[in-house]
Write a protein that holds these residues in place. Structure first.
Motif, PDB file in Angstrom:
ATOM      1  N   LEU A 199       0.842  -1.086  -0.097  1.00  0.00           N
ATOM      2  CA  LEU A 199      -0.258  -0.052   0.141  1.00  0.00           C
ATOM      3  C   LEU A 199       0.938   1.201   0.042  1.00  0.00           C
ATOM      4  N   TYR A 200       0.470   2.312  -0.481  1.00  0.00           N
ATOM      5  CA  TYR A 200       1.122   3.549  -0.558  1.00  0.00           C
ATOM      6  C   TYR A 200       0.138   4.597   0.017  1.00  0.00           C
ATOM      7  N   ALA A 201       0.555   5.792   0.570  1.00  0.00           N
ATOM      8  CA  ALA A 201      -0.403   6.703   0.757  1.00  0.00           C
ATOM      9  C   ALA A 201       0.534   8.048   0.851  1.00  0.00           C
ATOM     10  N   VAL A 202      -0.198   8.910   0.489  1.00  0.00           N
ATOM     11  CA  VAL A 202       0.262  10.644   0.579  1.00  0.00           C
ATOM     12  C   VAL A 202      -0.553  11.449   1.197  1.00  0.00           C
ATOM     13  N   MET A 203      -0.191  12.130   2.075  1.00  0.00           N
ATOM     14  CA  MET A 203      -0.798  13.079   2.709  1.00  0.00           C
ATOM     15  C   MET A 203      -0.610  14.748   2.407  1.00  0.00           C
ATOM     16  N   GLY A 204      -1.297  15.806   2.708  1.00  0.00           N
ATOM     17  CA  GLY A 204      -1.001  16.821   2.348  1.00  0.00           C
ATOM     18  C   GLY A 204      -1.946  17.747   3.057  1.00  0.00           C
ATOM     19  N   ASP A 205      -1.445  19.157   2.471  1.00  0.00           N
ATOM     20  CA  ASP A 205      -2.022  20.477   3.069  1.00  0.00           C
ATOM     21  C   ASP A 205      -2.228  20.393   4.613  1.00  0.00           C
ATOM     22  N   PHE A 206      -1.116  20.391   5.244  1.00  0.00           N
ATOM     23  CA  PHE A 206      -0.851  20.099   6.626  1.00  0.00           C
ATOM     24  C   PHE A 206      -1.417  21.081   7.522  1.00  0.00           C
ATOM     25  N   PRO A 207      -1.418  22.499   7.110  1.00  0.00           N
ATOM     26  CA  PRO A 207      -2.146  23.479   8.063  1.00  0.00           C
ATOM     27  C   PRO A 207      -3.468  23.295   8.413  1.00  0.00           C
ATOM     28  N   HIS A 208      -4.103  22.402   7.392  1.00  0.00           N
ATOM     29  CA  HIS A 208      -5.523  22.043   7.410  1.00  0.00           C
ATOM     30  C   HIS A 208      -5.872  20.472   7.435  1.00  0.00           C
ATOM     31  N   PHE A 209      -4.996  19.880   7.631  1.00  0.00           N
ATOM     32  CA  PHE A 209      -5.126  18.316   7.524  1.00  0.00           C
ATOM     33  C   PHE A 209      -6.315  17.712   8.433  1.00  0.00           C
ATOM     34  N   LYS A 210      -7.016  16.929   7.631  1.00  0.00           N
ATOM     35  CA  LYS A 210      -8.341  16.311   8.327  1.00  0.00           C
ATOM     36  C   LYS A 210      -8.087  14.794   7.620  1.00  0.00           C
ATOM     37  N   LEU A 211      -8.617  13.882   8.360  1.00  0.00           N
ATOM     38  CA  LEU A 211      -8.646  12.320   7.899  1.00  0.00           C
ATOM     39  C   LEU A 211      -9.640  12.412   6.774  1.00  0.00           C
TER      40      LEU A 211
END
Length: 129
Positions: free
Chosen positions: A75-87
């Motif tokens: 599996l691969y995941a990418v996260m972004g927009d850390f000032p506004h991060f939500k799951l």
């Protein structure tokens, strides 16, 4: 928070536990290069199940670099927009890969949405970025 970063998640079938491993890496605002621990990745006692990386301030999306790099059977995941991060699907994308083929996966099928016990609610406040 403004740079990319990468973590690997391993699963031990014997212990039935997951471990987060942070490899040695060089990060910038638009890239992350890391040194693979081939001994760890080929250890039969623990399987690499996910690589997850951030896009820092940028939204979560699959870049052409991601498409070229993410070829293993995991599996691969990418996260972004850390000032506004939500799951949610705007900030966290997950896909399964094998040999260069990718299938999107709902992050809620992989990650449990964090639950805040009711008794702690009055003591929590939003952290200012």
């Amino acid at each position: 928070m403004g740079t990319e970063a990468l973590a690997q998640i391993y699963f031990s079938p014997e212990d039935k536990k997951y471990t987060i491993y942070i490899p040695e890496q060089s990060v910038t605002g638009s890239s992350v290069d890391f040194i693979r621990d081939t001994d760890l990745e080929h250890n039969p006692a623990a399987y690499l199940v996910m690589e997850i990386h951030s896009h820092g301030y940028y939204h979560a999306y699959w870049s052409s670099t991601d498409n070229d790099d993410e070829l293993a059977h995991c599996l691969y995941a990418v996260m972004g927009d850390f000032p506004h991060f939500k799951l949610d699907l705007r900030h966290l994308l997950v896909r399964a890969a094998t040999g260069g083929f990718h299938v999107l996966v709902n992050p809620y099928d992989i990650f449990a949405y964090p639950q805040i016990p009711y008794e702690y609610g009055p003591y929590l406040e939003k952290v200012k970025a």
